[in-house]
Design a protein around this motif. Structure first.
Motif, PDB file in Angstrom:
ATOM      1  N   LEU A   5      13.739  -1.067  23.957  1.00 15.41           N
ATOM      2  CA  LEU A   5      14.562   0.135  24.046  1.00 15.41           C
ATOM      3  C   LEU A   5      14.385   0.790  25.414  1.00 15.41           C
ATOM      4  N   LYS A  80      16.646   0.399  14.179  1.00 11.68           N
ATOM      5  CA  LYS A  80      17.264   0.698  15.471  1.00 11.68           C
ATOM      6  C   LYS A  80      17.968   2.053  15.454  1.00 11.68           C
ATOM      7  N   TRP A  92      19.398  -1.679  24.462  1.00 15.40           N
ATOM      8  CA  TRP A  92      18.396  -2.592  23.913  1.00 15.40           C
ATOM      9  C   TRP A  92      18.527  -3.872  24.727  1.00 15.40           C
TER      10      TRP A  92
END
Length: 119
Positions: A5, A80, A92
């Motif tokens: 991330l 997520k 991502w």
């Protein structure tokens, strides 16, 4: 799925960090461990739950207006799904693609280290 991330900052008071990418996190409070601080900060800033797995590296960097020490952790995310409260965008990315982003200078050594690791 092995992706990392990457959070993009919005406007900041320092041009050299504005709209650059960083890894999410924040300051450790008195009596708090680094991993507990990371979990707290991500809940506060993103409504995001993670489990720190292991410490990756520590970076000390001197910007023109302040010094910073970053302690990078590899974490396992519960999902997520999160809420951006302090950033303007995110991506991502696979580890090998991290160095393609415009990172804050202090975060760049972390991106470089992750891009060389196998997870």
């Amino acid at each position: 799925d092995g992706r990392i991330l990457c959070m993009q900052k919005g406007n900041t008071r320092f041009e050299y960090t504005a709209h650059h990418y960083e890894f999410p996190g924040g300051k450790v409070e008195n009596g708090e461990t680094e991993s507990a601080a990371l979990q707290r900060e991500l809940r506060e800033e993103m409504n995001y739950d993670v489990q720190p797995v292991h410490h990756l590296l520590t970076v000390e960097h001197a910007y023109p207006d302040f010094d910073i020490t970053l302690s990078a952790w590899i974490c396992q995310a519960a999902s997520k799904d999160f809420c951006m409260k302090e950033h303007e965008s995110f991506q991502w990315l696979r580890p090998q693609d991290l160095t393609k982003l415009n990172w804050c200078a202090a975060d760049l050594p972390i991106a470089e280290k992750i891009s060389q690791e196998s997870f």
